[in-house]
Write a protein that holds these residues in place. Sequence first.
Motif, short mmCIF file in Angstrom:
data_model
loop_
_atom_site.label_atom_id
_atom_site.label_comp_id
_atom_site.label_asym_id
_atom_site.label_seq_id
_atom_site.Cartn_x
_atom_site.Cartn_y
_atom_site.Cartn_z
N THR A 1 0.84 -1.21 0.00
CA THR A 1 0.00 0.00 0.00
C THR A 1 0.87 1.26 0.00
N GLY A 2 1.88 1.29 -0.86
CA GLY A 2 2.67 2.50 -1.08
C GLY A 2 1.94 3.39 -2.06
N TYR A 3 2.65 4.31 -2.68
CA TYR A 3 2.04 5.25 -3.63
C TYR A 3 1.27 4.49 -4.71
N VAL A 4 1.89 3.47 -5.27
CA VAL A 4 1.24 2.77 -6.39
C VAL A 4 0.11 1.88 -5.90
N GLY A 5 0.38 1.05 -4.89
CA GLY A 5 -0.63 0.09 -4.44
C GLY A 5 -1.88 0.76 -3.90
N VAL B 1 -3.49 -5.12 0.94
CA VAL B 1 -2.71 -5.81 1.97
C VAL B 1 -1.36 -5.13 2.14
N ASP B 2 -0.91 -5.02 3.38
CA ASP B 2 0.45 -4.56 3.62
C ASP B 2 1.00 -5.30 4.82
N VAL B 3 2.33 -5.42 4.88
CA VAL B 3 2.95 -6.09 6.03
C VAL B 3 3.02 -5.15 7.23
N GLY C 1 7.78 -2.41 -3.22
CA GLY C 1 8.94 -1.65 -3.68
C GLY C 1 9.97 -2.56 -4.36
N THR C 2 10.68 -1.99 -5.33
CA THR C 2 11.80 -2.70 -5.98
C THR C 2 13.00 -1.76 -5.95
N PRO C 3 13.48 -1.42 -4.74
CA PRO C 3 14.54 -0.41 -4.63
C PRO C 3 15.84 -0.87 -5.27
N SER D 1 4.75 -3.60 -9.92
CA SER D 1 6.04 -2.99 -9.59
C SER D 1 6.88 -2.90 -10.87
N THR D 2 7.85 -1.97 -10.85
CA THR D 2 8.73 -1.82 -12.01
C THR D 2 9.87 -2.84 -11.91
N VAL D 3 9.96 -3.72 -12.90
CA VAL D 3 10.99 -4.78 -12.86
C VAL D 3 11.61 -4.96 -14.25
N PRO E 1 2.54 -2.32 -16.00
CA PRO E 1 3.33 -1.21 -15.42
C PRO E 1 2.46 -0.02 -15.08
N GLU E 2 2.92 0.76 -14.10
CA GLU E 2 2.16 1.92 -13.65
C GLU E 2 2.91 3.19 -14.03
N PHE E 3 2.16 4.19 -14.53
CA PHE E 3 2.79 5.42 -15.02
C PHE E 3 2.40 6.65 -14.18
N ARG F 1 2.20 9.71 -11.53
CA ARG F 1 3.25 10.58 -10.98
C ARG F 1 2.84 10.99 -9.57
N GLU F 2 3.77 10.94 -8.65
CA GLU F 2 3.47 11.40 -7.30
C GLU F 2 3.07 12.87 -7.36
N GLY F 3 2.10 13.24 -6.55
CA GLY F 3 1.62 14.63 -6.54
C GLY F 3 0.37 14.78 -7.40
N PRO G 1 15.97 7.83 -11.14
CA PRO G 1 17.36 7.36 -11.01
C PRO G 1 17.43 5.84 -10.89
N LYS G 2 16.53 5.29 -10.08
CA LYS G 2 16.53 3.83 -9.87
C LYS G 2 16.28 3.08 -11.19
N ASP G 3 15.32 3.57 -11.96
CA ASP G 3 14.94 2.86 -13.17
C ASP G 3 16.01 2.99 -14.26
N LEU H 1 11.02 12.01 -0.13
CA LEU H 1 12.41 12.48 -0.07
C LEU H 1 13.38 11.52 -0.75
N ARG H 2 12.86 10.40 -1.27
CA ARG H 2 13.76 9.39 -1.82
C ARG H 2 14.56 9.95 -3.00
N SER H 3 15.89 9.82 -2.92
CA SER H 3 16.83 10.29 -3.97
C SER H 3 16.51 11.73 -4.41
N1 LIG Z 1 6.14 5.88 -6.54
C1 LIG Z 1 5.87 6.09 -7.82
O1 LIG Z 1 5.62 7.22 -8.25
C2 LIG Z 1 5.85 4.93 -8.78
C3 LIG Z 1 5.29 5.12 -10.06
C4 LIG Z 1 5.26 4.03 -10.94
C5 LIG Z 1 5.81 2.82 -10.57
N2 LIG Z 1 6.37 2.68 -9.34
C6 LIG Z 1 6.92 1.37 -8.98
O2 LIG Z 1 5.92 0.70 -8.19
C7 LIG Z 1 6.53 -0.08 -7.16
C8 LIG Z 1 6.03 0.37 -5.80
O3 LIG Z 1 6.45 1.70 -5.59
P1 LIG Z 1 5.91 2.58 -4.35
O4 LIG Z 1 6.56 3.91 -4.45
O5 LIG Z 1 4.42 2.47 -4.31
O6 LIG Z 1 6.54 1.73 -3.12
P2 LIG Z 1 6.51 2.04 -1.58
O7 LIG Z 1 7.86 1.70 -1.08
O8 LIG Z 1 5.93 3.39 -1.33
O9 LIG Z 1 5.46 0.96 -1.00
C9 LIG Z 1 5.66 -0.42 -0.99
C10 LIG Z 1 4.75 -1.03 0.08
O10 LIG Z 1 4.80 -2.44 -0.05
C11 LIG Z 1 4.74 -3.01 1.27
N3 LIG Z 1 5.21 -4.39 1.22
C12 LIG Z 1 6.46 -4.86 1.04
N4 LIG Z 1 6.47 -6.20 1.03
C13 LIG Z 1 5.19 -6.61 1.19
C14 LIG Z 1 4.55 -7.88 1.24
N5 LIG Z 1 5.22 -9.04 1.12
N6 LIG Z 1 3.21 -7.92 1.43
C15 LIG Z 1 2.51 -6.78 1.57
N7 LIG Z 1 3.06 -5.55 1.52
C16 LIG Z 1 4.38 -5.46 1.32
C17 LIG Z 1 5.58 -2.05 2.10
O11 LIG Z 1 5.32 -2.18 3.48
C18 LIG Z 1 5.17 -0.70 1.52
O12 LIG Z 1 4.06 -0.16 2.21
C19 LIG Z 1 8.05 0.08 -7.38
O13 LIG Z 1 8.51 -0.97 -8.17
C20 LIG Z 1 8.16 1.40 -8.11
O14 LIG Z 1 9.32 1.47 -8.89
C21 LIG Z 1 6.38 3.70 -8.43
#
Ligand SMILES: NC(=O)c1ccc[n+]([C@@H]2O[C@H](COP(=O)([O-])OP(=O)(O)OC[C@H]3O[C@@H](n4cnc5c(N)ncnc54)[C@H](O)[C@@H]3O)[C@@H](O)[C@H]2O)c1
Length: 459
Positions: free
Chosen positions: A8-12, A29-31, A85-87, A122-124, A154-156, A158-160, A279-281, A343-345
Amino acid sequence: MIVTIVGTGYVGLVTGACLASRGHDVRCVDVSEDRIGLIRSGKAPFYEPGLEDILQRCQASGNLSVTTDLATAMRGSQISLIAVGTPGDGEHQDLSYLKTAAGQIGMNLKNASNYHVVTVKSTVVPGTTRNIVNALVEEKSGVKAGEFGLCMNPEFLREGSAVEDFMNPDRVVIGELDAKSGAVMEALYDSFDCEKLHVSLEEAELTKYASNALLATLISFANELAALCEATPGADVETVMDGLHLDHRLSPMADGKRIRPAILTYLRAGIGFGGSCLPKDVNALRTYARRNQVPAPLLDAVMATNARRPEQVAAMAEAALGGLAGKTVALLGLAFKAGTDDLRSSPAIAVLQSLIKRGAKVRTYDAFITRAAAAAAGLESFFAESMEAALEQADAALLTTVDSAFRQADWKRLLSRMRTPVLIDGRNVLRNVRLPEGARYYPIGQGGPLHEMERQWAV
Ligand SMILES: NC(=O)c1ccc[n+]([C@@H]2O[C@H](COP(=O)([O-])OP(=O)(O)OC[C@H]3O[C@@H](n4cnc5c(N)ncnc54)[C@H](O)[C@@H]3O)[C@@H](O)[C@H]2O)c1
């Protein structure tokens, strides 16, 4: 449709909330217990316009539920979207979260009675979905791919502007193992009025990298031109870019009016790109190229130019003040861009580090960053509660984000609090703002005496 979102990060979370608002039964779901508790109370764990409203509405309607228990979230589910995340640190992409999530989904598919499509959001890098995720799901479920579906979507966003982006996508890319998998994904996005592209798993994975690599390339191109203009007395990167943008292939005319596509905002000088993705990608793609013995000198240069830019901007501050030892610089903007608390990167943090290395004391202010967020990133000692507090007796202010509040600020009052009224504009955000008399304003990308001096401070 019953949908499970893992992460449940930005994308989820944005994906889950938006799909729930379109009528699906979504289980997120989140851990992290803390995160799930917060979301359950209707709060988003990060700043994203419009998200809390949808979260509250969809939880009240019953379309969205959140849990730490994947088994509950998978019951009867037709599709799962992995958005963990795929840091990466340059060389290495950390797939541990993705592998754990894939294995857990596999275990839950063991006794599933309905057809279920496992999807990577996730981006892989190419091959990850087919070779790693698929293998883990097969191993843990004891079921062969085909009996369950496999997609890469894939997800496109943008944060904000994540909610707006997700609700109005330019396209939905559906990487599919087979047509049956892709049909389920097509149904998931049925209410979204845009082109849906059915492609291979690897093409879907690569499309995301192509998109981010192009954006990063445009930014580095603009920044390299900014550095060239800075070395050229009489040249201004804003004018050069204005001239470039007017090419009809970049901004066409329609019905006598000039169309200015959003892509042009990436062709503007700044302090470099950052955030959790670009940067990561680009680095992940470079590593993938190297592993496949494919030369990618363009991508290498994009990163090298980007690494130089914060140093160049810090050197401007040093030249403007005639040295930074013992001087205080107010860094205005800390997140990787305005309108987000991520604040990441962040390139602003790279500027901060360069200023400190050069002997400056730094105070930071960003309207979107709380003290707690700064503390979590190890930046609390630099934190100021307000623009006024950051600027108090500062020798210079350095602007790093395109925050419209900077344009609207009362600079007469703000500059009067500073020891010296020096303004370094890392994003040229104040270019058209009338500044009070006495202000010493230094925009980026302009050739002239400052940049002559700057050479002696270059590191
Ligand atoms: N942030 C963006 O703007 C963006 C845009 C497009 C694509 N992406 C890609 O999407 C993916 C996710 O990015 P994000 O920024 O949303 O990540 P994030 O780090 O903000 O969130 C990831 C979440 O996954 C949870 N998690 C980890 N392992 C888990 C598990 N086994 N079960 C349940 N939850 C789990 C973490 O606790 C965290 O809340 C990355 O691959 C990223 O590159 C991100």
